[in-house]
Structure formats: structure tokens, C-alpha cells
Motif scaffolding. Sequence first.
Motif, PDB file in Angstrom:
ATOM      1  N   VAL A  87       6.856  -6.530   8.301  1.00 60.87           N
ATOM      2  CA  VAL A  87       5.371  -7.062   8.798  1.00 60.87           C
ATOM      3  C   VAL A  87       4.822  -5.960   9.789  1.00 60.87           C
ATOM      4  O   VAL A  87       3.522  -5.984   9.771  1.00 60.87           O
ATOM      5  N   PHE A  88       5.634  -4.755  10.069  1.00 64.02           N
ATOM      6  CA  PHE A  88       4.128  -3.669  10.783  1.00 64.02           C
ATOM      7  C   PHE A  88       4.563  -2.912   9.812  1.00 64.02           C
ATOM      8  O   PHE A  88       3.365  -2.312  10.316  1.00 64.02           O
ATOM      9  N   LEU A  89       5.123  -2.890   8.878  1.00 57.22           N
ATOM     10  CA  LEU A  89       4.919  -0.963   8.253  1.00 57.22           C
ATOM     11  C   LEU A  89       3.646  -0.963   6.730  1.00 57.22           C
ATOM     12  O   LEU A  89       2.863  -1.267   5.894  1.00 57.22           O
ATOM     13  N   GLU A  90       4.264  -2.325   5.980  1.00 59.84           N
ATOM     14  CA  GLU A  90       4.522  -2.258   4.629  1.00 59.84           C
ATOM     15  C   GLU A  90       3.856  -3.682   4.005  1.00 59.84           C
ATOM     16  O   GLU A  90       4.472  -4.835   3.392  1.00 59.84           O
ATOM     17  N   THR A  91       3.338  -4.328   5.329  1.00 59.42           N
ATOM     18  CA  THR A  91       2.856  -5.902   4.787  1.00 59.42           C
ATOM     19  C   THR A  91       2.474  -6.089   3.270  1.00 59.42           C
ATOM     20  O   THR A  91       1.386  -5.764   2.976  1.00 59.42           O
ATOM     21  N   PRO A  92       3.445  -7.341   2.477  1.00 63.85           N
ATOM     22  CA  PRO A  92       2.328  -7.915   1.221  1.00 63.85           C
ATOM     23  C   PRO A  92       1.734  -8.680   1.218  1.00 63.85           C
ATOM     24  O   PRO A  92       0.587  -8.936   0.514  1.00 63.85           O
ATOM     25  N   PHE A  93       0.835  -8.897   2.616  1.00 60.80           N
ATOM     26  CA  PHE A  93       0.062 -10.487   3.122  1.00 60.80           C
ATOM     27  C   PHE A  93      -1.100  -9.528   3.206  1.00 60.80           C
ATOM     28  O   PHE A  93      -2.165 -10.051   4.982  1.00 60.80           O
ATOM     29  N   GLY A  94      -1.837  -8.156   3.681  1.00 60.78           N
ATOM     30  CA  GLY A  94      -2.893  -7.401   4.373  1.00 60.78           C
ATOM     31  C   GLY A  94      -4.389  -7.703   3.075  1.00 60.78           C
ATOM     32  O   GLY A  94      -4.480  -8.694   2.381  1.00 60.78           O
ATOM     33  N   GLN A  95      -5.468  -7.756   4.175  1.00 64.12           N
ATOM     34  CA  GLN A  95      -6.556  -8.841   3.621  1.00 64.12           C
ATOM     35  C   GLN A  95      -7.331  -7.754   3.195  1.00 64.12           C
ATOM     36  O   GLN A  95      -7.443  -6.728   3.743  1.00 64.12           O
ATOM     37  N   ALA A  96      -7.811  -7.934   1.572  1.00 66.90           N
ATOM     38  CA  ALA A  96      -8.700  -7.144   1.224  1.00 66.90           C
ATOM     39  C   ALA A  96     -10.431  -7.391   2.077  1.00 66.90           C
ATOM     40  O   ALA A  96     -11.033  -8.837   1.727  1.00 66.90           O
ATOM     41  N   LEU A  97     -11.065  -6.223   2.581  1.00 72.56           N
ATOM     42  CA  LEU A  97     -12.538  -7.091   3.246  1.00 72.56           C
ATOM     43  C   LEU A  97     -13.379  -5.596   3.187  1.00 72.56           C
ATOM     44  O   LEU A  97     -13.158  -4.672   2.794  1.00 72.56           O
ATOM     45  N   PRO A  98     -14.893  -5.792   1.969  1.00 71.93           N
ATOM     46  CA  PRO A  98     -14.446  -7.227   0.779  1.00 71.93           C
ATOM     47  C   PRO A  98     -13.956  -8.038   0.117  1.00 71.93           C
ATOM     48  O   PRO A  98     -13.453  -6.401  -0.390  1.00 71.93           O
ATOM     49  N   ALA A  99     -13.024  -8.817  -0.325  1.00 76.32           N
ATOM     50  CA  ALA A  99     -12.787  -9.422  -1.533  1.00 76.32           C
ATOM     51  C   ALA A  99     -13.744  -8.626  -2.726  1.00 76.32           C
ATOM     52  O   ALA A  99     -14.275  -9.600  -3.055  1.00 76.32           O
ATOM     53  N   PRO A 100     -12.787  -7.725  -3.709  1.00 76.57           N
ATOM     54  CA  PRO A 100     -13.448  -7.072  -4.917  1.00 76.57           C
ATOM     55  C   PRO A 100     -13.610  -8.698  -5.761  1.00 76.57           C
ATOM     56  O   PRO A 100     -12.889  -9.489  -5.655  1.00 76.57           O
ATOM     57  N   ALA A 101     -14.570  -8.377  -6.701  1.00 76.40           N
ATOM     58  CA  ALA A 101     -15.097  -8.801  -8.079  1.00 76.40           C
ATOM     59  C   ALA A 101     -13.729  -9.128  -8.662  1.00 76.40           C
ATOM     60  O   ALA A 101     -13.226 -10.056  -9.253  1.00 76.40           O
ATOM     61  N   GLU A 102     -12.709  -7.818  -9.024  1.00 75.13           N
ATOM     62  CA  GLU A 102     -12.225  -7.720 -10.073  1.00 75.13           C
ATOM     63  C   GLU A 102     -11.169  -6.568  -9.320  1.00 75.13           C
ATOM     64  O   GLU A 102     -11.519  -6.186  -8.118  1.00 75.13           O
ATOM     65  N   GLY A 103      -9.846  -6.504 -10.094  1.00 75.02           N
ATOM     66  CA  GLY A 103      -9.074  -5.628  -9.249  1.00 75.02           C
ATOM     67  C   GLY A 103      -8.580  -4.372  -9.909  1.00 75.02           C
ATOM     68  O   GLY A 103      -9.694  -4.157 -11.310  1.00 75.02           O
ATOM     69  N   VAL A 104      -7.687  -3.681  -9.224  1.00 70.81           N
ATOM     70  CA  VAL A 104      -7.556  -2.696 -10.041  1.00 70.81           C
ATOM     71  C   VAL A 104      -6.727  -2.214 -11.290  1.00 70.81           C
ATOM     72  O   VAL A 104      -6.694  -1.432 -12.320  1.00 70.81           O
ATOM     73  N   GLY A 105      -5.505  -3.931 -11.496  1.00 69.51           N
ATOM     74  CA  GLY A 105      -4.893  -4.217 -12.279  1.00 69.51           C
ATOM     75  C   GLY A 105      -3.869  -3.332 -12.702  1.00 69.51           C
ATOM     76  O   GLY A 105      -3.082  -2.187 -11.703  1.00 69.51           O
ATOM     77  N   LEU A 106      -2.797  -4.089 -12.966  1.00 69.67           N
ATOM     78  CA  LEU A 106      -1.351  -3.013 -13.585  1.00 69.67           C
ATOM     79  C   LEU A 106      -1.024  -2.017 -13.881  1.00 69.67           C
ATOM     80  O   LEU A 106      -1.964  -1.869 -14.637  1.00 69.67           O
ATOM     81  N   ASN A 107      -0.017  -1.028 -13.015  1.00 64.10           N
ATOM     82  CA  ASN A 107      -0.040   0.103 -13.451  1.00 64.10           C
ATOM     83  C   ASN A 107       0.104   0.115 -15.448  1.00 64.10           C
ATOM     84  O   ASN A 107       0.988  -0.299 -15.630  1.00 64.10           O
ATOM     85  N   PRO A 108      -0.319   0.569 -16.541  1.00 65.27           N
ATOM     86  CA  PRO A 108      -0.145   0.221 -17.247  1.00 65.27           C
ATOM     87  C   PRO A 108       1.229   0.381 -18.314  1.00 65.27           C
ATOM     88  O   PRO A 108       1.826   0.014 -19.167  1.00 65.27           O
ATOM     89  N   LEU A 109       1.808   1.681 -17.272  1.00 64.88           N
ATOM     90  CA  LEU A 109       3.088   1.889 -17.417  1.00 64.88           C
ATOM     91  C   LEU A 109       3.888   0.646 -16.842  1.00 64.88           C
ATOM     92  O   LEU A 109       5.052   1.018 -17.916  1.00 64.88           O
ATOM     93  N   LEU A 110       3.800  -0.052 -16.880  1.00 67.94           N
ATOM     94  CA  LEU A 110       4.327  -0.831 -16.220  1.00 67.94           C
ATOM     95  C   LEU A 110       4.911  -2.564 -17.146  1.00 67.94           C
ATOM     96  O   LEU A 110       5.231  -3.688 -16.846  1.00 67.94           O
ATOM     97  N   ARG A 111       3.901  -1.708 -17.971  1.00 66.00           N
ATOM     98  CA  ARG A 111       3.249  -3.264 -18.937  1.00 66.00           C
ATOM     99  C   ARG A 111       3.974  -2.781 -20.090  1.00 66.00           C
ATOM    100  O   ARG A 111       3.810  -2.444 -21.210  1.00 66.00           O
ATOM    101  N   HIS A 112       5.365  -4.022 -19.779  1.00 65.51           N
ATOM    102  CA  HIS A 112       6.097  -3.541 -20.868  1.00 65.51           C
ATOM    103  C   HIS A 112       8.329  -4.645 -20.124  1.00 65.51           C
ATOM    104  O   HIS A 112       7.755  -4.909 -18.729  1.00 65.51           O
ATOM    105  N   PRO A 113       7.697  -4.996 -21.259  1.00 66.36           N
ATOM    106  CA  PRO A 113       8.631  -6.467 -20.727  1.00 66.36           C
ATOM    107  C   PRO A 113       9.489  -6.269 -20.447  1.00 66.36           C
ATOM    108  O   PRO A 113      10.672  -7.288 -19.537  1.00 66.36           O
TER     109      PRO A 113
END
Lengths: 94, 740
Positions: free
Chosen positions: B149-175
Motif C-alpha cells: 500500500v505505502f512503498l511498492e504498490t502494484p497499482f501505480g499509474q503510468a503517466l502517460p501510458a506508453p504505446a509499448e511496454g519494456v517487456g519481461l526480463n528475458p532470463l525469466l522466460r522459462h517454464p
Amino acid sequence: MPDLLLVVVVLALVVVVVTAPLRARAGAEEAEENAVRAELEAARDAKYREIRDAELDHRTGKLSEADWRSIDRALRAEAIEILRRLDDVTGAPR
Amino acid sequence: MLIAGKACLILALALSVYGIAASVYGATRPPGPGAGGWTGGQWVASGRRAVYALAGVLLAAFAILELAFLRSDFSFALVATHSSTTTPLFYRLAAAWSSQEGSLLLWVLLLSLWSSLLLRLTWRRAREIAPWATAVLLGFAAFFSALIVFLETPFGQALPAPAEGVGLNPLLRHPSMMIHPPMLYSGYTLFAVPFAFAVGALITRRLDARWIQLTRPFTLAAWVFLGTGIVLGARWSYSELGWGGYWGWDPVENASLMPWLTGTAFLHSVLIQEKRGMLKVWNVGLVLATGILSILGTFLVRSGILESIHAFGASTLGVPFLVLIVVLVAGSIVLVAARAGDLRSEHRLDSLLSREAAFLLNNLVLVGLCFVIFWGTFFPLISEAVTGTEASVGPPWFDRYTVPLALVLVLLAGVGPVIAWRRATPRNLVRGFRVPVVAAAVVVAVLVAAGGVAERPAALAMFACAAFVLGAVGQELVRGTRARRAMAHESVPVALVSLVRRNRQRYGGYLVHVGVAVLFVGVAASSAFQDVRELRLSPGQRATVGGYEVTYVRPTAALRAASNGRLERIELGAVLRLRRDGRALGAVRTYRSYFPSQDPSLGAISRFFEGEATSEVGLRAGLTRDFWSAIAPDTAELRPRIARGDRVFAAAVDELPPAAWNAALGRALDGLVASYASDPPAATFRVIVSPLVAWIWLGAGIAVAGGLICLWPGGTRGRRVETAARAARVARDVREPAHV
């Protein structure tokens, strides 16, 4: 607006769920189980397990006949004592 | 939906605080109605329902977040920084917990779900302890809710919202990464359950075996989940990180292993308390330590306090976590000291030749291992605090202490099943140890005769210990089945199944021991006998590693597009052909994937080579040995062309419409990739041939299967009592769930 509506619905549900016991008639909760009885039942189950383990140890050759008989006798005496105390608590016929 | 998500988190924090207050107030109230006509029981019930409601609102919050990831809603700052439209759907689902904020939300969500399940199953049977356990569990929930709630909220707003995201860290793309974090967090949060009940038992002075019995399924589940999570992490490291190892004594790896070790010790020593009323202080200490180490594990991953290849967190959470850990340690010590009188043992150890003694030794080894790992992990901080200079210890330091301890541990895994409870006579011991000792001796003789093993005494000792375990467990199964057959006149398979079914805990535990022995054989063999080489090869060249003839057949190069057609990565790799003992074994492919950086200051072409890069391992795995390879393509010859392309596209950005500019960029990248394939430079290959790596995964699978057998719910026949004379009752009750 949909956000606000969702928040209100969730809040209402939470209040209903959490306050249900406070809105119910006092004592409507099930009668409290006697803690001593629960403790004795746990001890009884553990003792039974111990008796069975000793028997399996004997049957699989880890305990000699004499050792097993002596341990088994002691464990059964302890189990009987636990049952006696359990009967005292529950008022069961002896 | 950002507002709804935030509101759910605030509600979760409020529910946690309310639940703690209601539970403690209800537990401490005298009997009878109080102010407002409410009884203590009603307040306790309301506190319990706060846990259920907490699970509900956190599920809603998590669903909102997952929906945002699925829809690529970049107005969520978290989605914009951890996903993109090119991220495959499979990984978009997992991206939520690749972030600091999302993983904290997952942690508290899992805690609330397990707490709800626990209270649903046990509150009737632990009415005195349960309110305090509820308060402790909600205390953890309040802490983590406050963080998000106070330090690391998952519901922060991106202003302005970008057209494209940074993407998932490629190292984490593993089943593995889809399930590794939820498994670890399930383990950590499930270990909070026995921790909370131990605190409740200490406060209410209900220190008999009751709380242990009630929480055993949760402790076992925690052990299974955490163990599975650790192995999945090792598997990910082996096949994704490009260094070829599965365990590097990294702080984050160690952080997950420590609570698992103390949890394992607790699962053993708690049996002694249950049977004999002994070791109460030790058990309470172990379970409190396990709970605290679980928080420490989360802290190490999330705080970034120690350098780690796995630490994906920043350092903003260090202070709150440190405060929590200090409170938990101080509170635990005070509580145990205040209840020292109630924690006295009811019996003494009958004999040093007993299973109790073997368990005690096993506990000392496990706790010793945990201490060594703790010391090595925190040594950088300790050395900095004492000397002012940060120094760290590496794998050789860990190996020096953990290898002998691991040997003793595996040996004890064979001793435990063979030795009797209470006391064993020398004659019984000789009879019990004959087969395991012969098994170990045969293995040593065969391996020494085969040659090449005697020079690695630690590995040879581990193989002998593992053979000892397999011999001991095999003998136990044979003897148990024989006894069962003699009693019930069943066929061998039926007798074996009946034996295990009626003694799940015992034989499930034995299977775990087998799994651990198999796993350690894999560790010993792959560590002691692996062949590691760095090769620099041009197409057509060959080399020999670990008996494999490796030929660099041809390079591979490709542009890979995501499902939406956008360019996701560039792959540069190689096809290697393998032969062994003159026999063709086919080919393996290894490549390095280059993911574009989102840094706008980089050139149009070079951004594809300056972002994250991952290695795809060329692996030929087998039961006896693995051939592992990873390529490091030499892109030096491409650099001048990349720099020239950057300049051309920087100049063209104002001259070409975006669509034409993108099409030209695609053609340029195509050309670059084609030039690598047609005129490939020599590439560097890391090649490792390791024996018996598969045994690690196999052993882990066996251990998990054993854990699941222990967890499988049994019948309640043992509880049928009430009539007849007590002695007869004991005899009948004991006989009913027929033992063998």
C-alpha cells in the motif's frame, strides 16, 4: 465509475462476512470443545502410533521379542492412563 | 481498474489490522457477554472471518493485476515495465510476480489462502491457540499489505501510458519461472503456519503435541513446495543462465535452502516430541527459526542487500524487513524464555542406540548445515561490519564444510529407518545393518575396480552412503512386506501397497530418504567428474570433450517475431554434431537471443545488441550423462556494420514515414543476420559433460513423491474409542488400523 461500484460491492461483502458472527445470537457458535479433552485425545493418538511403531519395529526385526514386550507393556500402561484421564474429562462409562 | 486494485489493497490492510484486534480481544476476554452483548467467541469468529475476507479481496486485487497483464494495459506502470505486446501470453501471466510489487502481492495472497484453509480445517480443534495463531498470521499479512500500500504498490499509474511496454526480463522466460516463485512463496507462507501455531501454543501454554499434529500437513506441504521451488530454480539455472551449473551458493539460493533445512530438522525432531514429549524447546526453537528464515529468504530476494544473480529487487524494502526480522527474533526469544518451565521434557533419552538419537544427530547436522550457509551468505555483511571491507566467500568455502556434513546426513538417512525407537540392542543393529553395509561395500568395490573413482574420495564416500540408504530402505520394504504377508496372507504387490498405505508417514519418509540419496549421487558425480571446456571453433572444426566428438556444423541466425508480428529478438547460434565411441548421436542447437533495449538514446540497430541477452542451451540429457553447450557468438565483426546502420537510420528518421522506416529497418536487420549466417566468424562454446545430472531431478521427484505420500490424508479409524474396558480398548484401537 465501474471502479467505484466494484469497490462499494467488495466493501459491502467484506462487512457482511466479517460482522456475521457479531450479528448472530450470542452463543450461537458451537459449544467450545474442552481443551483438556483435545489435548488428551492428541496424546492418545500419539501413544497409539507409538505402540504400532514399536510393533512394526519388532516385526521387521529391529526390536527383540523381549525388548518389544517390555516397551509394549509400558506403552499400553501409559495409554490406559491417558484413557482413564480422558474418561474423567468426558464422563464416559468406565 | 487501478482505483479498484488500490482499494482492495487498502481494504486488505484494514482487514488484517481489524482481524488482529478482534482475535486478540476475543481470546483475552473473560467468558460471557461483554460490551454490546458480544462474547469473546464472537470476536474470535469475526477475526477468523477477516482472514477469509482478506483472501477474497487479495484474490480480487490479483485478478485485476493479471487482467491488466493479459490485456497489455500499459496504464498500469507495472505492466508497462514488466510486459509488452511481444511477450508471449504464457509469460504475460507470470510477469506479475517477476516484479517486486507483484511478488509481494503474491506472497500475501498465498499467505491469506493458506491461513484461510488452516483456520477452516482446525479452528474447532484448537480453540485456544487458533485466535493467537490468527493474529500472528494476520500480523504478517498486515506487514506485507502495508508494503504494497505505502512503498511498492502494484497499482501505480503510468503517466502517460506508453504505446509499448519494456517487456519481461528475458532470463525469466522459462517454464520453470512460471511455477518456481509461487512454489517458493507457498513454501515460505506455509512455514508461517507452524510458526503462528507455535507462538499461539507458547502464549496459551498449550505446549503438548496438539499444535504439532494440527499443523503437520501444513509443515509437510511447506517442505514439499519449498523443496520443489528450490529444485525448479536449480533446473532454471542449469538450462537458462548459460554457466552450466545448477547451484552456485548464491545468496538467494541459500536463502531458500536455509528454512528448508531447519524445516527438515523440525519434521524429524517433532516426531520425538509427539512420541516421547521430549525436545520441546528445540522444536519450538526450530519452528520459530524456520518461520524467521522464511521471512529472511523473502527479504534477501526483495531487498537487494546482497549481490545475487537472482535478486530482482531494489533496496527500498531493506529497513522494514530488517525491523520485522528483529521483532520476530526478539519476540521469539522472550516468548521461549518466558515459557521455559512449560517446555521441560517429559522423558529422557533411553539409549544412544535408538532412532531418537539418530534423529537428534540428524538435527544437529541439518542445523549445522544451515549455520554454515547462513555464515557464508552473510559473510560480506559481517566482514564489512567488522573490518570495514566487504569480503565474500565462494563455492570452495561452502564445499569445504557442506560436503562432510552432507555425507553424514545421507548416512543418517540410512541409519534412521534401520534403528528402533527407544532402544536397539547390538544384536538387532548387526542384523539391521548387515544388508546396507554390504550394499555400500559392493558399490565401493565395483567403483574402485572400475577405476577413476578412488581419486575422488568424497564422491566415492557419497556413492557408498547412498548405497547404504538404498540397502536400508530396500531391506525395510522387504521385511515389512514379508511381515504383512505373514499376517494377512496377501500377494507381494498387495502386501507392499497395504504396508505403505497403512504407514504412510513412515514409508513416505523412507521414499524421501531414497530421493535425497539419489539426488546426492547426482550432485557428487556431476561435481566430481564433470569435464568443462571453453572451445573456439569455426564451422567445420571439431574438438573432443568428455568422450564426445563435437563438430561445429553450421551457424544459425534468425529474426524472431512475436505473435503480433513485431520483432521480438535476434538469434545467433550454431548446430553442433555429436559422436561418441564412433557412434553418431545427432545434433544439438545452441543460440544466444538478443532482445532489443528500450533505451531511446541507442541507435536503431545497436539497440538490438545492447539490451538483455539470454543463452539457449544445447543439451543432450541422459540418465548416465549430460552434454551441455552454450554459444557466445562473436559479434565483433558485425560492429562496424551496426554502427554504420545506426548512422543511416538516425539520418533517415526525418526523411522516411514511420512505416517505411520500420520496413527498411527490418530489411537491414535481415541483411545483418544473413551476413552472419553466410560468413560466420569463429564462435566460443562453453561445453560441459557431466555424469548423472539427471539423477538430481530424478531424486528430487522421488523425494517429492515421498512427501506427497506422507501428506496423503489417512483414515480416522484410530480415533474410534469410548467403550469396553480400557486395556481392551487400547488393544483394539491399536489393532484396528492394522499396523503391518
